[in-house]
Design an enzyme around this catalytic site. Structure first.
Site, PDB file in Angstrom:
ATOM      1  N   GLU A   1      -5.643 -10.609  -2.012  1.00 21.89           N
ATOM      2  CA  GLU A   1      -6.511 -10.486  -0.830  1.00 21.89           C
ATOM      3  C   GLU A   1      -7.989 -10.421  -1.241  1.00 21.89           C
ATOM      4  O   GLU A   1      -8.771  -9.630  -0.703  1.00 21.89           O
ATOM      5  CB  GLU A   1      -6.128  -9.224  -0.032  1.00 21.89           C
TER       6      GLU A   1
ATOM      7  N   ASP B   1      -1.023  -3.769  -3.517  1.00 17.45           N
ATOM      8  CA  ASP B   1      -1.870  -2.631  -3.127  1.00 17.45           C
ATOM      9  C   ASP B   1      -3.352  -2.929  -3.316  1.00 17.45           C
ATOM     10  O   ASP B   1      -3.733  -3.880  -4.011  1.00 17.45           O
ATOM     11  CB  ASP B   1      -1.493  -1.369  -3.917  1.00 17.45           C
TER      12      ASP B   1
ATOM     13  N   GLU C   1       0.820  -1.221   0.000  1.00 16.85           N
ATOM     14  CA  GLU C   1       0.000   0.000   0.000  1.00 16.85           C
ATOM     15  C   GLU C   1       0.848   1.262   0.000  1.00 16.85           C
ATOM     16  O   GLU C   1       0.618   2.185   0.781  1.00 16.85           O
ATOM     17  CB  GLU C   1      -0.981  -0.062   1.178  1.00 16.85           C
TER      18      GLU C   1
HETATM   19  O1  G3I Z   1      -3.325  -8.667  18.303  1.00 14.81           O
HETATM   20  C1  G3I Z   1      -4.189  -7.718  18.921  1.00 14.81           C
HETATM   21  C2  G3I Z   1      -4.744  -8.341  20.197  1.00 14.81           C
HETATM   22  O2  G3I Z   1      -3.642  -8.481  21.103  1.00 14.81           O
HETATM   23  C3  G3I Z   1      -5.766  -7.395  20.770  1.00 14.81           C
HETATM   24  O3  G3I Z   1      -6.363  -8.009  21.905  1.00 14.81           O
HETATM   25  C4  G3I Z   1      -6.894  -7.186  19.690  1.00 14.81           C
HETATM   26  C5  G3I Z   1      -7.971  -6.282  20.194  1.00 14.81           C
HETATM   27  O4  G3I Z   1      -7.826  -5.002  19.754  1.00 14.81           O
HETATM   28  O5  G3I Z   1      -6.291  -6.586  18.525  1.00 14.81           O
HETATM   29  C6  G3I Z   1      -5.364  -7.480  17.942  1.00 14.81           C
HETATM   30  O6  G3I Z   1      -4.816  -6.845  16.869  1.00 14.81           O
HETATM   31  C7  G3I Z   1      -5.707  -6.838  15.743  1.00 14.81           C
HETATM   32  C8  G3I Z   1      -5.003  -7.591  14.588  1.00 14.81           C
HETATM   33  O7  G3I Z   1      -5.814  -7.477  13.388  1.00 14.81           O
HETATM   34  C9  G3I Z   1      -4.834  -9.037  14.910  1.00 14.81           C
HETATM   35  O8  G3I Z   1      -6.074  -9.648  15.025  1.00 14.81           O
HETATM   36  C10 G3I Z   1      -5.846  -5.386  15.336  1.00 14.81           C
HETATM   37  O9  G3I Z   1      -6.634  -4.724  16.369  1.00 14.81           O
HETATM   38  C11 G3I Z   1      -6.643  -5.312  14.034  1.00 14.81           C
HETATM   39  O10 G3I Z   1      -6.641  -3.974  13.550  1.00 14.81           O
HETATM   40  C12 G3I Z   1      -5.906  -6.155  12.956  1.00 14.81           C
HETATM   41  O11 G3I Z   1      -6.718  -6.092  11.812  1.00 14.81           O
HETATM   42  C13 G3I Z   1      -6.006  -6.555  10.652  1.00 14.81           C
HETATM   43  C14 G3I Z   1      -5.838  -5.363   9.709  1.00 14.81           C
HETATM   44  O12 G3I Z   1      -5.226  -5.839   8.483  1.00 14.81           O
HETATM   45  C15 G3I Z   1      -4.957  -4.311  10.318  1.00 14.81           C
HETATM   46  O13 G3I Z   1      -4.587  -3.393   9.410  1.00 14.81           O
HETATM   47  C16 G3I Z   1      -6.914  -7.587   9.976  1.00 14.81           C
HETATM   48  O14 G3I Z   1      -6.989  -8.740  10.815  1.00 14.81           O
HETATM   49  C17 G3I Z   1      -6.328  -7.976   8.621  1.00 14.81           C
HETATM   50  O15 G3I Z   1      -7.244  -8.782   7.918  1.00 14.81           O
HETATM   51  C18 G3I Z   1      -6.079  -6.711   7.799  1.00 14.81           C
HETATM   52  O16 G3I Z   1      -5.467  -7.098   6.578  1.00 14.81           O
HETATM   53  C19 G3I Z   1      -5.127  -6.049   5.686  1.00 14.81           C
HETATM   54  C20 G3I Z   1      -3.873  -6.483   4.946  1.00 14.81           C
HETATM   55  O17 G3I Z   1      -2.847  -6.752   5.847  1.00 14.81           O
HETATM   56  C21 G3I Z   1      -3.464  -5.438   3.953  1.00 14.81           C
HETATM   57  N1  G3I Z   1      -4.555  -5.065   3.071  1.00 14.81           N
HETATM   58  C22 G3I Z   1      -5.827  -4.731   3.703  1.00 14.81           C
HETATM   59  C23 G3I Z   1      -6.243  -5.823   4.676  1.00 14.81           C
HETATM   60  C24 G3I Z   1      -7.536  -5.448   5.323  1.00 14.81           C
HETATM   61  O18 G3I Z   1      -7.382  -4.294   6.100  1.00 14.81           O
END
Ligand code: G3I
Length: 519
Positions: free
Chosen positions: A291, A228, A177
């Site tokens: 994705e 991206d 990205e």
């Molecule tokens: O690991 C912490 C955990 O310790 C905590 O208790 C919990 C509660 O807040 O959060 C957990 O972290 C979360 C992480 O996923 C792991 O589950 C983050 O809050 C959450 O924001 C994160 O979301 C991920 C997101 O990327 C972050 O940007 C999504 O699972 C994941 O599917 C998403 O994937 C991205 C790709 O990497 C890039 N392209 C877009 C795609 C969707 O956003």
């Protein structure tokens, strides 16, 4: 403070935490033989976390897919939460699972503006944000280098050399990205950009290519991607084309371009997706869908889900016009595991298949012309190299996608002569990419290679083509040979090679590989 001290500090104190956890072992018979991946012309991946390495999710992953991406476990905040402190537990758990089930691994991601701890961009002494001073640029570049090389070293130490049969890593999102189509140079103004300027992308690919491919630019074991979202949007598509061409013009080892394709049924035209696939195909590097998901717009009703099914069929059919894709990954297994609402994935939460699964499967499944009745089919000889075939491979990969589980067909033993040929799909035929980074020289010899794991009686043919900007392919060699010399007249074109392998008792497998544009 002189740069040296701060920089060497970045490299000095490294603490590594590795993972030794047992994942569920899925029975051999269920391995990727009856699923989506065995039907598609390209590897099919799924984004997972540790939850999908145990129990029934693990069985579905192993039987339906041939590749995984770590949804979060290989991101900077998971791998190096504090400077010099590396934790590989989460990543190891997923890669161990993949290795145990013969799945490829797509690494996600090395350099991103999100899920990257703030310490990367903070002065270790003053705790102030780094500036773009030469000293701070050197520090951040060293942090990038330490992060990427330490991860690569861990992976090759634990799983063997990249490209070897024990190491399942086949690709990495080097930068994620980084494109902002509203900026003049098309680049997002991230912290990486603010401190290092646009060259941070060049540096990331050079560092990654040294770390994962020992600087190899011909046939590198790990394909290095620029990934991206929104690439289906015409303006962003053009920005990606411009940035990617710029990297190639500067001989940066860009291995491929990844389109996330986070789509919405009814508002993401399939034609836009198609136009992006066609456009990126002219870049002369690998291309992947990284994705894929597609939310229904509005309420999730059975009608909306069947419309979604048709949408996934249409997307699938458009992807099938690019058999050369490096892989196609869906971003999650079942709906409640998705980062999005709108039921965007292929499986319900009880892991039953949705119309979206049936639609995509129908589109990617090879259309087998039914054997006309009344003719006596020739008996299928027993396959020679059993090691190639898992014990209970898929039955005929017909176009009609059964929603109920498919009954396993047994490989005919030498004694039993089946009364109709049993079509046994070959495990995805993975051509070792003959990617050549940088420019091809006229007179350069190119050799396409297929893994030796083909039945000894397999007929393999190679056909070389040029790809026009329209995406149309024009044959350039009559002789079907695996070596090709770049002739003068082929200036400014992209070449692909189509390898067809067929062996009695096996289904014909076709695979495309892409080569770099001749300048
Ligand atoms: O690991 C912490 C955990 O310790 C905590 O208790 C919990 C509660 O807040 O959060 C957990 O972290 C979360 C992480 O996923 C792991 O589950 C983050 O809050 C959450 O924001 C994160 O979301 C991920 C997101 O990327 C972050 O940007 C999504 O699972 C994941 O599917 C998403 O994937 C991205 C790709 O990497 C890039 N392209 C877009 C795609 C969707 O956003």
């Amino acid at each position: 403070m002189p740069v040296l001290n701060r920089v060497s500090r970045a490299a000095a104190s490294i603490v590594i935490v590795v993972g030794i956890v047992a994942a569920t072992v899925v029975s051999a018979s269920a391995l990727g033989t009856s699923g989506l991946a065995s039907s598609a012309p390209w590897p099919v991946g799924v984004a997972i976390d540790q939850r999908e390495t145990v129990g029934s999710p693990a069985s579905v992953v192993a039987s339906e897919f041939s590749q995984i991406t770590a949804e979060n476990a290989m991101k900077p905040d998971a791998i190096q939460p504090r400077e010099g402190e590396f934790t590989f537990t989460g990543a190891d758990r997923l890669i161990d699972f993949a290795q145990a089930h013969g799945l490829r691994v797509w690494g996600h991601t090395l350099v991103w503006h999100k899920q990257t701890p703030a310490w990367f961009f903070t002065d270790p002494i003053t705790k102030q944000p780094l500036t773009d001073s030469p000293a701070d640029r050197a520090l951040l570049l060293e942090r990038m280098r330490v992060h990427i090389t330490t991860l690569a070293t861990h992976l090759s130490t634990r799983y063997g050399a990249f490209g070897s049969s024990t190491n399942p890593i086949v690709a990495f999102d080097v930068v994620n990205e980084v494109i902002d189509e509203w900026e003049t140079n098309g680049l997002r103004r991230s912290e990486w950009y603010r401190i290092l300027g646009p060259s941070f992308i060049d540096s990331a690919f050079q560092i990654a290519n040294d770390a994962f491919n020992a600087g190899k630019t011909v046939d590198p074991p790990v394909a290095l991607f620029l990934n991206d979202y929104g690439t289906e949007w015409p303006k962003k598509r053009q920005a990606v084309m411009t940035v990617a061409s710029g990297l190639l013009d500067r001989d940066i080892p860009l291995g491929g371009v990844g389109s996330q394709f986070h789509l919405t049924v009814g508002s993401s035209p399939v034609s836009d997706v198609g136009d992006t696939l066609d456009a990126f195909a002219t870049l002369g590097v690998e291309q992947a869908v990284t994705e894929l998901d597609a939310s229904v717009s509005g309420t999730v009703t059975p009608e909306a889900l069947s419309v979604q099914g048709e949408y996934f069929r249409a997307i699938g059919e458009r992807l099938m016009r690019h058999p050369e894709l490096f892989s196609v990954t869906v971003w999650g297994l079942n709906d409640s595991r998705s980062w999005r609402t709108g039921a965007p994935l292929l499986f319900n939460d009880d892991l039953s298949k949705k119309p979206s699964y049936d639609g995509l499967r129908a589109a990617v499944s090879p259309k087998v012309t039914p054997t006309p009745t009344g003719t006596t089919p020739t008996p299928t000889p027993t396959p020679t190299r059993t090691s190639l075939i898992p014990p209970t491979p898929t039955p005929t990969a017909t176009s009609a996608v059964p929603t109920q589980p498919v009954p396993a067909a047994t490989v005919p033993s030498s004694t039993k002569v089946p009364d109709a040929p049993t079509v046994v799909p070959l495990k995805p035929l993975q051509i070792s990419r003959v990617t050549v980074s940088g420019k091809l020289r006229v007179g350069q010899r190119l050799v396409a290679r297929v893994p030796s794991a083909l039945p000894t009686n397999a007929q393999v043919t190679y056909q070389w083509y040029t790809v026009k900007s329209t995406g149309k392919k024009v044959a350039i060699t009559k002789a079907r040979s695996r070596t090709f010399t770049v002739p003068k007249r082929l200036k400014r074109s992209t070449i692909v090679v189509r390898v067809t392998a067929s062996a009695t008792g096996y289904e014909r497998a076709v695979k495309w590989s892409r080569l770099i544009t001749i300048r």
